[in-house]
Design an enzyme around this catalytic site. Structure first.
Site, PDB file in Angstrom:
ATOM      1  N   GLY A 140     -42.477  23.816   9.390  1.00 56.00           N
ATOM      2  CA  GLY A 140     -41.917  24.938   8.636  1.00 56.00           C
ATOM      3  C   GLY A 140     -43.022  25.610   7.844  1.00 56.00           C
ATOM      4  O   GLY A 140     -44.208  25.512   8.183  1.00 56.00           O
ATOM      5  N   TYR A 186     -28.210   8.871  11.922  1.00 55.81           N
ATOM      6  CA  TYR A 186     -28.630   8.223  10.670  1.00 55.81           C
ATOM      7  C   TYR A 186     -27.705   8.641   9.520  1.00 55.81           C
ATOM      8  O   TYR A 186     -27.123   7.801   8.845  1.00 55.81           O
ATOM      9  CB  TYR A 186     -30.070   8.617  10.383  1.00 55.81           C
ATOM     10  CG  TYR A 186     -30.693   7.940   9.184  1.00 55.81           C
ATOM     11  CD1 TYR A 186     -31.106   6.607   9.246  1.00 55.81           C
ATOM     12  CD2 TYR A 186     -30.902   8.638   7.994  1.00 55.81           C
ATOM     13  CE1 TYR A 186     -31.706   5.989   8.155  1.00 55.81           C
ATOM     14  CE2 TYR A 186     -31.499   8.027   6.901  1.00 55.81           C
ATOM     15  CZ  TYR A 186     -31.905   6.703   6.977  1.00 55.81           C
ATOM     16  OH  TYR A 186     -32.501   6.096   5.892  1.00 55.81           O
ATOM     17  N   ARG A 245     -29.963  14.435  13.511  1.00 62.37           N
ATOM     18  CA  ARG A 245     -30.089  13.505  12.378  1.00 62.37           C
ATOM     19  C   ARG A 245     -28.800  12.735  12.131  1.00 62.37           C
ATOM     20  O   ARG A 245     -28.740  11.838  11.292  1.00 62.37           O
ATOM     21  CB  ARG A 245     -30.476  14.269  11.102  1.00 62.37           C
ATOM     22  CG  ARG A 245     -31.851  14.912  11.158  1.00 62.37           C
ATOM     23  CD  ARG A 245     -32.126  15.756   9.919  1.00 62.37           C
ATOM     24  NE  ARG A 245     -32.561  14.980   8.789  1.00 62.37           N
ATOM     25  CZ  ARG A 245     -33.837  14.857   8.388  1.00 62.37           C
ATOM     26  NH1 ARG A 245     -34.800  15.478   9.033  1.00 62.37           N
ATOM     27  NH2 ARG A 245     -34.146  14.130   7.331  1.00 62.37           N
ATOM     28  N   GLY A 255     -43.738  25.015   4.587  1.00 67.84           N
ATOM     29  CA  GLY A 255     -44.228  24.203   3.464  1.00 67.84           C
ATOM     30  C   GLY A 255     -43.420  24.362   2.201  1.00 67.84           C
ATOM     31  O   GLY A 255     -43.724  23.736   1.186  1.00 67.84           O
ATOM     32  N   ASN A 289     -48.021  10.366   7.461  1.00 68.10           N
ATOM     33  CA  ASN A 289     -48.668  11.318   8.385  1.00 68.10           C
ATOM     34  C   ASN A 289     -49.832  12.039   7.710  1.00 68.10           C
ATOM     35  O   ASN A 289     -50.946  12.073   8.226  1.00 68.10           O
ATOM     36  CB  ASN A 289     -47.651  12.377   8.846  1.00 68.10           C
ATOM     37  CG  ASN A 289     -46.926  11.957  10.116  1.00 68.10           C
ATOM     38  OD1 ASN A 289     -47.031  10.813  10.552  1.00 68.10           O
ATOM     39  ND2 ASN A 289     -46.184  12.877  10.707  1.00 68.10           N
ATOM     40  N   PHE A 290     -49.562  12.637   6.536  1.00 69.19           N
ATOM     41  CA  PHE A 290     -50.597  13.438   5.868  1.00 69.19           C
ATOM     42  C   PHE A 290     -51.796  12.565   5.490  1.00 69.19           C
ATOM     43  O   PHE A 290     -52.948  12.989   5.597  1.00 69.19           O
ATOM     44  CB  PHE A 290     -50.034  14.128   4.615  1.00 69.19           C
ATOM     45  CG  PHE A 290     -49.127  15.318   4.898  1.00 69.19           C
ATOM     46  CD1 PHE A 290     -48.822  15.699   6.197  1.00 69.19           C
ATOM     47  CD2 PHE A 290     -48.573  16.057   3.844  1.00 69.19           C
ATOM     48  CE1 PHE A 290     -47.981  16.785   6.453  1.00 69.19           C
ATOM     49  CE2 PHE A 290     -47.748  17.152   4.086  1.00 69.19           C
ATOM     50  CZ  PHE A 290     -47.441  17.508   5.392  1.00 69.19           C
TER      51      PHE A 290
HETATM   52  P1  NAD Z   1     -38.439   0.462   7.789  1.00 71.30           P
HETATM   53  O1  NAD Z   1     -38.144   1.113   9.087  1.00 71.30           O
HETATM   54  O2  NAD Z   1     -39.842   0.209   7.408  1.00 71.30           O
HETATM   55  O3  NAD Z   1     -37.675  -0.935   7.682  1.00 71.30           O
HETATM   56  C1  NAD Z   1     -36.462  -1.209   8.340  1.00 71.30           C
HETATM   57  C2  NAD Z   1     -36.494  -2.657   8.783  1.00 71.30           C
HETATM   58  O4  NAD Z   1     -35.245  -2.953   9.442  1.00 71.30           O
HETATM   59  C3  NAD Z   1     -37.602  -2.950   9.805  1.00 71.30           C
HETATM   60  O5  NAD Z   1     -38.238  -4.174   9.497  1.00 71.30           O
HETATM   61  C4  NAD Z   1     -36.855  -3.030  11.139  1.00 71.30           C
HETATM   62  O6  NAD Z   1     -37.526  -3.823  12.080  1.00 71.30           O
HETATM   63  C5  NAD Z   1     -35.528  -3.612  10.681  1.00 71.30           C
HETATM   64  N1  NAD Z   1     -34.398  -3.315  11.579  1.00 71.30           N
HETATM   65  C6  NAD Z   1     -34.061  -2.126  12.119  1.00 71.30           C
HETATM   66  N2  NAD Z   1     -32.950  -2.266  12.860  1.00 71.30           N
HETATM   67  C7  NAD Z   1     -32.578  -3.576  12.793  1.00 71.30           C
HETATM   68  C8  NAD Z   1     -31.529  -4.333  13.355  1.00 71.30           C
HETATM   69  N3  NAD Z   1     -30.610  -3.786  14.168  1.00 71.30           N
HETATM   70  N4  NAD Z   1     -31.459  -5.649  13.069  1.00 71.30           N
HETATM   71  C9  NAD Z   1     -32.394  -6.244  12.281  1.00 71.30           C
HETATM   72  N5  NAD Z   1     -33.414  -5.571  11.709  1.00 71.30           N
HETATM   73  C10 NAD Z   1     -33.502  -4.247  11.970  1.00 71.30           C
HETATM   74  O7  NAD Z   1     -37.694   1.334   6.683  1.00 71.30           O
HETATM   75  P2  NAD Z   1     -37.783   1.273   5.110  1.00 71.30           P
HETATM   76  O8  NAD Z   1     -38.427   2.507   4.650  1.00 71.30           O
HETATM   77  O9  NAD Z   1     -38.275  -0.035   4.655  1.00 71.30           O
HETATM   78  O10 NAD Z   1     -36.229   1.404   4.745  1.00 71.30           O
HETATM   79  C11 NAD Z   1     -35.439   0.269   4.450  1.00 71.30           C
HETATM   80  C12 NAD Z   1     -33.988   0.715   4.242  1.00 71.30           C
HETATM   81  O11 NAD Z   1     -33.926   1.676   3.193  1.00 71.30           O
HETATM   82  C13 NAD Z   1     -33.355   1.364   5.476  1.00 71.30           C
HETATM   83  O12 NAD Z   1     -32.018   0.949   5.590  1.00 71.30           O
HETATM   84  C14 NAD Z   1     -33.413   2.838   5.170  1.00 71.30           C
HETATM   85  O13 NAD Z   1     -32.381   3.545   5.795  1.00 71.30           O
HETATM   86  C15 NAD Z   1     -33.273   2.848   3.653  1.00 71.30           C
HETATM   87  N6  NAD Z   1     -33.894   4.046   3.072  1.00 71.30           N
HETATM   88  C16 NAD Z   1     -35.246   4.163   3.015  1.00 71.30           C
HETATM   89  C17 NAD Z   1     -35.805   5.320   2.497  1.00 71.30           C
HETATM   90  C18 NAD Z   1     -37.301   5.499   2.382  1.00 71.30           C
HETATM   91  O14 NAD Z   1     -37.737   6.572   1.952  1.00 71.30           O
HETATM   92  N7  NAD Z   1     -38.124   4.529   2.717  1.00 71.30           N
HETATM   93  C19 NAD Z   1     -34.993   6.370   2.047  1.00 71.30           C
HETATM   94  C20 NAD Z   1     -33.621   6.215   2.152  1.00 71.30           C
HETATM   95  C21 NAD Z   1     -33.078   5.041   2.648  1.00 71.30           C
HETATM   96  N1  UDP Z   2     -42.916  16.843   7.401  1.00 70.50           N
HETATM   97  C1  UDP Z   2     -44.019  17.643   7.642  1.00 70.50           C
HETATM   98  N2  UDP Z   2     -45.045  17.122   8.377  1.00 70.50           N
HETATM   99  C2  UDP Z   2     -45.028  15.851   8.868  1.00 70.50           C
HETATM  100  C3  UDP Z   2     -43.905  15.035   8.610  1.00 70.50           C
HETATM  101  C4  UDP Z   2     -42.859  15.576   7.882  1.00 70.50           C
HETATM  102  O1  UDP Z   2     -44.087  18.795   7.203  1.00 70.50           O
HETATM  103  O2  UDP Z   2     -46.026  15.465   9.525  1.00 70.50           O
HETATM  104  C5  UDP Z   2     -41.827  17.404   6.593  1.00 70.50           C
HETATM  105  C6  UDP Z   2     -40.431  17.260   7.190  1.00 70.50           C
HETATM  106  O3  UDP Z   2     -40.154  18.318   8.086  1.00 70.50           O
HETATM  107  C7  UDP Z   2     -39.566  17.297   5.953  1.00 70.50           C
HETATM  108  C8  UDP Z   2     -40.420  16.595   4.892  1.00 70.50           C
HETATM  109  O4  UDP Z   2     -41.768  16.691   5.367  1.00 70.50           O
HETATM  110  O5  UDP Z   2     -39.324  18.627   5.558  1.00 70.50           O
HETATM  111  C9  UDP Z   2     -40.071  15.134   4.681  1.00 70.50           C
HETATM  112  O6  UDP Z   2     -40.042  14.516   5.960  1.00 70.50           O
HETATM  113  P1  UDP Z   2     -39.893  12.949   6.149  1.00 70.50           P
HETATM  114  O7  UDP Z   2     -39.807  12.705   7.620  1.00 70.50           O
HETATM  115  O8  UDP Z   2     -40.944  12.237   5.389  1.00 70.50           O
HETATM  116  O9  UDP Z   2     -38.535  12.555   5.429  1.00 70.50           O
HETATM  117  P2  UDP Z   2     -37.061  13.208   5.413  1.00 70.50           P
HETATM  118  O10 UDP Z   2     -37.012  14.445   6.223  1.00 70.50           O
HETATM  119  O11 UDP Z   2     -36.203  12.138   5.987  1.00 70.50           O
HETATM  120  O12 UDP Z   2     -36.829  13.475   3.976  1.00 70.50           O
END
Ligand code: NAD
Ligand code: UDP
Length: 321
Positions: free
Chosen positions: A209, A149, A146, A211, A194-195
């Site tokens: 895991g 990221y 991870r 749950g 997914n769910f």
């Molecule tokens: P997403 O994957 O749906 O959107 C990301 C977008 O960025 C996509 O359109 C992708 O094509 C674009 N992208 C990726 N790499 C790129 C690059 N090198 N150049 C140009 N475009 C690029 O994700 P999201 O859920 O919409 O998340 C948006 C942002 O919020 C991300 O930075 C993510 O890390 C952050 N974030 C999201 C969550 C969440 O739960 N959704 C949680 C924490 C942080």
């Molecule tokens: N998870 C799960 N089944 C799935 C996808 C995810 O049990 O099909 C679990 C995963 O292992 C984690 C939690 O759900 O404990 C949230 O996962 P997700 O990928 O949504 O986000 P993140 O781990 O980045 O919080």
């Protein structure tokens, strides 16, 4: 939100899930929006509801490559957010996080643009403090699967704060906690999508895991309201702010809710927990409440219903891969 009227707003990553909700809200508020996206995890159809809007320009571009676009404010969303996607090419993920924001910060330094950069709760890793406050430094494995990221986002925060301190760049760092809602991709790989796809298809619901891991899920419209507010509040320059819904649920509870609302015959099955999967996560949002006057208003049941309607509609239903 009159602040955005007439403003030139750049949204790298605007064709992704959160962007597909942020961009229409910016346009509603009178902004002139340019989206930059390499369409890695996003797609043009995510913005179909605003395609042809006179104040929207969509450019295919990778933010790792240099670019220059005139903007008053930038919302940087560009980065794959799902573990499945960000681990697919971890070197690229790290470059997007670090080189991408460096390109944006250099531009902000030159032009005076404001930068709201999407950071993440993943900067806390597998947290030893619960709930997590912004002052917590986190517990991250720097060499795990991870890390591309988590460490990428941490380095991006460091770079942003150094540009802020050295050059006075106006940066704002929302640490976004798990956000869900319509237009998550069916193959996104995150737990809600997914769910839902599994429940609708009658496939097994795959809990990784036992749950008992927890997450706190924020509906996307609440998240977008918070991001817009963070972009406009003067006192937020240089601020790091947790954004999320503090209501915490186990993954088993989430699975049961999704089975119930979809009236599905799916069975729950258990699979191994991925490496370094955080055990629990819950934001302390006191700072967001005080600074932004924001608190989420959509509870999990309501948000899941809205999201399920999306996955149940049209072509959104597809088997999880
Ligand atoms: P997403 O994957 O749906 O959107 C990301 C977008 O960025 C996509 O359109 C992708 O094509 C674009 N992208 C990726 N790499 C790129 C690059 N090198 N150049 C140009 N475009 C690029 O994700 P999201 O859920 O919409 O998340 C948006 C942002 O919020 C991300 O930075 C993510 O890390 C952050 N974030 C999201 C969550 C969440 O739960 N959704 C949680 C924490 C942080
Ligand atoms: N998870 C799960 N089944 C799935 C996808 C995810 O049990 O099909 C679990 C995963 O292992 C984690 C939690 O759900 O404990 C949230 O996962 P997700 O990928 O949504 O986000 P993140 O781990 O980045 O919080």
């Amino acid at each position: 939100m009159d602040y955005y009227r007439g403003k030139k707003v750049l949204v790298p990553g605007g064709a992704g899930f959160i962007g597909s909700h942020l961009v229409p809200r910016l346009l509603e508020n009178g902004a002139r929006v340019t989206v930059l996206d390499n369409f890695h995890t996003g797609c043009r159809s995510n913005l179909s509801q605003v395609s042809g809007h006179p104040d929207l320009v969509l450019i295919e571009h990778d933010i790792v490559q240099p670019f220059a676009i005139d903007a008053d404010i930038i919302f940087n969303l560009a980065c794959p957010a799902s573990p499945v996607h960000y681990q697919h090419d971890p070197i690229k993920t790290l470059k997007t996080s670090v080189i991408g924001i460096n390109n944006l910060l250099a531009q902000c330094h030159l032009t005076g643009a404001r930068l709201v950069h999407a950071s993440t709760s993943e900067v806390y890793g597998d947290p030893l403090q619960h709930p997590q406050t912004e002052s917590y430094w986190g517990n991250v494995n720097p060499i795990g699967i991870r890390a591309c990221y988590d460490e990428g986002k941490r380095a991006a925060e460091t770079l942003a704060m150094d540009f802020h301190r050295m050059h006075g760049v106006d940066v704002r760092l929302p640490r976004i906690f798990n956000t869900y809602g319509p237009r998550m991709a069916h193959n996104d790989g995150r737990v809600v999508s997914n769910f839902m796809c599994q429940a609708l298809a009658g496939d097994d619901i795959t809990i990784y895991g036992d749950g008992s891991a927890t997450r706190s899920f924020c509906f996307v419209s609440d998240m977008v309201t918070a991001l817009l507010q963070l972009g406009l509040v003067d006192l937020a320059a240089g601020a790091v702010v947790n954004l999320g819904n503090p209501d915490e649920y186990s993954i088993l509870e989430l699975a049961e809710k999704i089975i119930a609302i979809s009236n599905s015959s799916s069975k729950i099955i258990y699979k191994p927990l991925p490496q370094d999967d955080p055990t629990r996560r819950k934001p302390d949002i006191s700072k967001a409440k005080a600074l932004l006057g924001w608190t989420p208003v959509i509870d999990l049941d309501d948000g899941l219903q809205k999201t399920m309607k999306y996955f149940a509609s049209e072509s959104a239903v597809a088997r999880v891969i």
